[in-house]
Write an enzyme that holds these catalytic residues in place. Structure first.
Site, PDB file in Angstrom:
ATOM      1  N   HIS A 158       0.841  -1.207   0.000  1.00 22.95           N
ATOM      2  CA  HIS A 158       0.000   0.000   0.000  1.00 22.95           C
ATOM      3  C   HIS A 158       0.874   1.255   0.000  1.00 22.95           C
ATOM      4  O   HIS A 158       2.065   1.193   0.293  1.00 22.95           O
ATOM      5  CB  HIS A 158      -0.918   0.035   1.236  1.00 22.95           C
ATOM      6  CG  HIS A 158      -2.119  -0.842   1.111  1.00 22.95           C
ATOM      7  ND1 HIS A 158      -2.097  -2.165   1.465  1.00 22.95           N
ATOM      8  CD2 HIS A 158      -3.366  -0.586   0.643  1.00 22.95           C
ATOM      9  CE1 HIS A 158      -3.293  -2.699   1.227  1.00 22.95           C
ATOM     10  NE2 HIS A 158      -4.081  -1.771   0.726  1.00 22.95           N
ATOM     11  N   LYS A 162      -0.532   4.838   4.638  1.00 23.57           N
ATOM     12  CA  LYS A 162      -1.389   3.881   5.356  1.00 23.57           C
ATOM     13  C   LYS A 162      -0.864   3.676   6.776  1.00 23.57           C
ATOM     14  O   LYS A 162       0.337   3.487   6.979  1.00 23.57           O
ATOM     15  CB  LYS A 162      -1.444   2.557   4.587  1.00 23.57           C
ATOM     16  CG  LYS A 162      -2.416   1.578   5.215  1.00 23.57           C
ATOM     17  CD  LYS A 162      -2.853   0.510   4.241  1.00 23.57           C
ATOM     18  CE  LYS A 162      -3.795  -0.485   4.887  1.00 23.57           C
ATOM     19  NZ  LYS A 162      -5.062   0.121   5.312  1.00 23.57           N
TER      20      LYS A 162
HETATM   21  P1  NAD Z   1      -7.433   9.633   4.905  1.00 26.99           P
HETATM   22  O1  NAD Z   1      -6.530   9.874   6.067  1.00 26.99           O
HETATM   23  O2  NAD Z   1      -7.100  10.226   3.581  1.00 26.99           O
HETATM   24  O3  NAD Z   1      -8.944  10.119   5.279  1.00 26.99           O
HETATM   25  C1  NAD Z   1      -9.536   9.948   6.530  1.00 26.99           C
HETATM   26  C2  NAD Z   1     -10.418  11.153   6.768  1.00 26.99           C
HETATM   27  O4  NAD Z   1     -11.200  10.942   7.964  1.00 26.99           O
HETATM   28  C3  NAD Z   1      -9.605  12.459   7.009  1.00 26.99           C
HETATM   29  O5  NAD Z   1     -10.109  13.466   6.155  1.00 26.99           O
HETATM   30  C4  NAD Z   1      -9.866  12.770   8.488  1.00 26.99           C
HETATM   31  O6  NAD Z   1      -9.848  14.174   8.765  1.00 26.99           O
HETATM   32  C5  NAD Z   1     -11.262  12.169   8.666  1.00 26.99           C
HETATM   33  N1  NAD Z   1     -11.604  11.948  10.080  1.00 26.99           N
HETATM   34  C6  NAD Z   1     -10.863  11.394  11.061  1.00 26.99           C
HETATM   35  N2  NAD Z   1     -11.525  11.449  12.237  1.00 26.99           N
HETATM   36  C7  NAD Z   1     -12.726  12.034  11.992  1.00 26.99           C
HETATM   37  C8  NAD Z   1     -13.843  12.382  12.801  1.00 26.99           C
HETATM   38  N3  NAD Z   1     -13.863  12.122  14.108  1.00 26.99           N
HETATM   39  N4  NAD Z   1     -14.901  12.984  12.206  1.00 26.99           N
HETATM   40  C9  NAD Z   1     -14.903  13.237  10.868  1.00 26.99           C
HETATM   41  N5  NAD Z   1     -13.860  12.951  10.054  1.00 26.99           N
HETATM   42  C10 NAD Z   1     -12.785  12.355  10.618  1.00 26.99           C
HETATM   43  O7  NAD Z   1      -7.587   8.036   4.796  1.00 26.99           O
HETATM   44  P2  NAD Z   1      -8.157   7.145   3.583  1.00 26.99           P
HETATM   45  O8  NAD Z   1      -7.030   6.688   2.732  1.00 26.99           O
HETATM   46  O9  NAD Z   1      -9.321   7.844   2.960  1.00 26.99           O
HETATM   47  O10 NAD Z   1      -8.657   5.858   4.402  1.00 26.99           O
HETATM   48  C11 NAD Z   1      -9.605   5.954   5.451  1.00 26.99           C
HETATM   49  C12 NAD Z   1      -9.875   4.560   5.999  1.00 26.99           C
HETATM   50  O11 NAD Z   1     -10.480   3.743   4.979  1.00 26.99           O
HETATM   51  C13 NAD Z   1      -8.629   3.796   6.449  1.00 26.99           C
HETATM   52  O12 NAD Z   1      -8.963   3.016   7.582  1.00 26.99           O
HETATM   53  C14 NAD Z   1      -8.309   2.898   5.246  1.00 26.99           C
HETATM   54  O13 NAD Z   1      -7.574   1.754   5.590  1.00 26.99           O
HETATM   55  C15 NAD Z   1      -9.720   2.542   4.828  1.00 26.99           C
HETATM   56  N6  NAD Z   1      -9.879   2.062   3.435  1.00 26.99           N
HETATM   57  C16 NAD Z   1     -10.751   1.037   3.256  1.00 26.99           C
HETATM   58  C17 NAD Z   1     -11.045   0.583   1.983  1.00 26.99           C
HETATM   59  C18 NAD Z   1     -12.092  -0.478   1.800  1.00 26.99           C
HETATM   60  O14 NAD Z   1     -12.400  -0.869   0.654  1.00 26.99           O
HETATM   61  N7  NAD Z   1     -12.705  -0.947   2.897  1.00 26.99           N
HETATM   62  C19 NAD Z   1     -10.409   1.179   0.864  1.00 26.99           C
HETATM   63  C20 NAD Z   1      -9.530   2.241   1.084  1.00 26.99           C
HETATM   64  C21 NAD Z   1      -9.270   2.692   2.377  1.00 26.99           C
END
Ligand code: NAD
Length: 270
Positions: A158, A162
């Site tokens: 990744h 991450k």
């Molecule tokens: P990122 O850090 O780019 O985005 C996370 C967002 O959440 C940020 O904008 C942050 O400010 C916000 N956030 C955090 N705490 C918050 C709160 N209390 N209230 C509102 N917003 C809040 O991360 P990302 O790459 O978008 O990934 C996010 C999550 O999704 C990770 O856990 C990642 O592993 C997961 N993910 C899952 C899949 C899937 O298919 N299930 C795919 C991609 C990423």
């Protein structure tokens, strides 16, 4: 106003949040009713379209999830474990479908999410793509067909941002391999080898994680036996696959009874 299900996106400024904005905008089956960011984030109070540098969308980013969820039929959530646990309780109160993409949830977090799922539909998957969910089924089958003389290793890669390892997807694949093999992943896995580790335990499932650059997500399940080996591989090249899968889950959940569902349920794979 439309008769279409209203969607709230949490963590809207994040990598996945912005993919979800695009997926909802392109959909003719749902519309955006709310956008959430964490308190103190500079998007809070701005129109979400303007915040992305595009035309206004008529939805102002808020840090008040309760108010936003009250207007929603579904909440799509890719944030952090602490935020997701809080959102699960609030989405259940609002009787909104909660689609959880967040990974790195602990067993304690999952207990709280199960409690919320008594009152509302929750769809949770470490990976929302069709291809990976098919790979999970294949992994279970191949692990069941091969004996312990085939070592199973899950190797994932990744991007450098991450924060959790192994990835949620690697754990899904490991769990499927464990089920196929009839072992408990909690006691039969090997993570992060370093130094004089001793020989590999027969029957254990190994994990290795690579982090670098802008890799969207790559997963190999290696079955290494005497004289031959097989590799099942999934390569994601565009995060839109996760956003489209999450939106599909939000729509699928609209007429379902409360419960904690997986992407395999949504895709009809089980
Ligand atoms: P990122 O850090 O780019 O985005 C996370 C967002 O959440 C940020 O904008 C942050 O400010 C916000 N956030 C955090 N705490 C918050 C709160 N209390 N209230 C509102 N917003 C809040 O991360 P990302 O790459 O978008 O990934 C996010 C999550 O999704 C990770 O856990 C990642 O592993 C997961 N993910 C899952 C899949 C899937 O298919 N299930 C795919 C991609 C990423």
């Amino acid at each position: 106003m439309t008769g279409l299900p209203g969607i709230v996106i949490t963590g809207v400024s994040g990598r996945m949040g912005q993919m979800l904005l695009q997926a909802v905008a392109e959909s003719d089956a749902a519309h955006l009713v709310g956008a959430i960011e964490r308190p103190g984030h500079d998007w809070v109070g701005q129109d979400v379209g303007t915040a992305t540098g595009a035309a206004p969308l008529g939805v102002v980013v808020t840090d008040d999830p309760l108010e936003a969820f009250a207007k929603a039929q579904a909440v799509i959530d890719f944030t952090s474990p602490a935020a997701t646990v809080e959102f699960a309780a609030l989405a259940a109160q609002a009787r909104a479908v909660h689609v959880i993409g967040t990974t790195g949830l602990t067993p304690e977090d999952l207990t709280k999410i199960d409690a919320a799922a008594l009152h509302a539909v929750i769809v949770r998957a470490g990976n929302m793509s069709l291809g990976v969910n098919l790979l999970v089924g294949l992994t279970r089958k191949v692990a069941a067909a091969l004996g312990e003389d085939f070592d199973i290793e899950v190797i994932e890669a990744h991007h450098r941002h991450k924060v959790d390892a192994p990835s949620g997807t690697a754990l899904m694949l490991g769990q499927a391999a464990a089920e196929g093999r009839g072992v408990d992943l909690a006691t039969a896995s090997e993570r992060g080898r370093d130094g004089i580790t001793g020989a590999r335990e027969p029957g254990h499932i190994g994990f290795a994680a690579i982090r670098g650059g802008d890799i969207v997500g790559e997963h190999d399940v290696l079955f290494a036996g005497p004289g031959e080996r097989m590799i099942l591989r999934h390569v994601a090249t565009d995060r839109q696959i996760f956003a489209r899968g999450a939106l599909r889950a939000a729509l699928w959940g609209q007429d379902k009874a409360p419960g904690h569902y997986s992407m395999a349920d949504v895709l009809g794979l089980d």
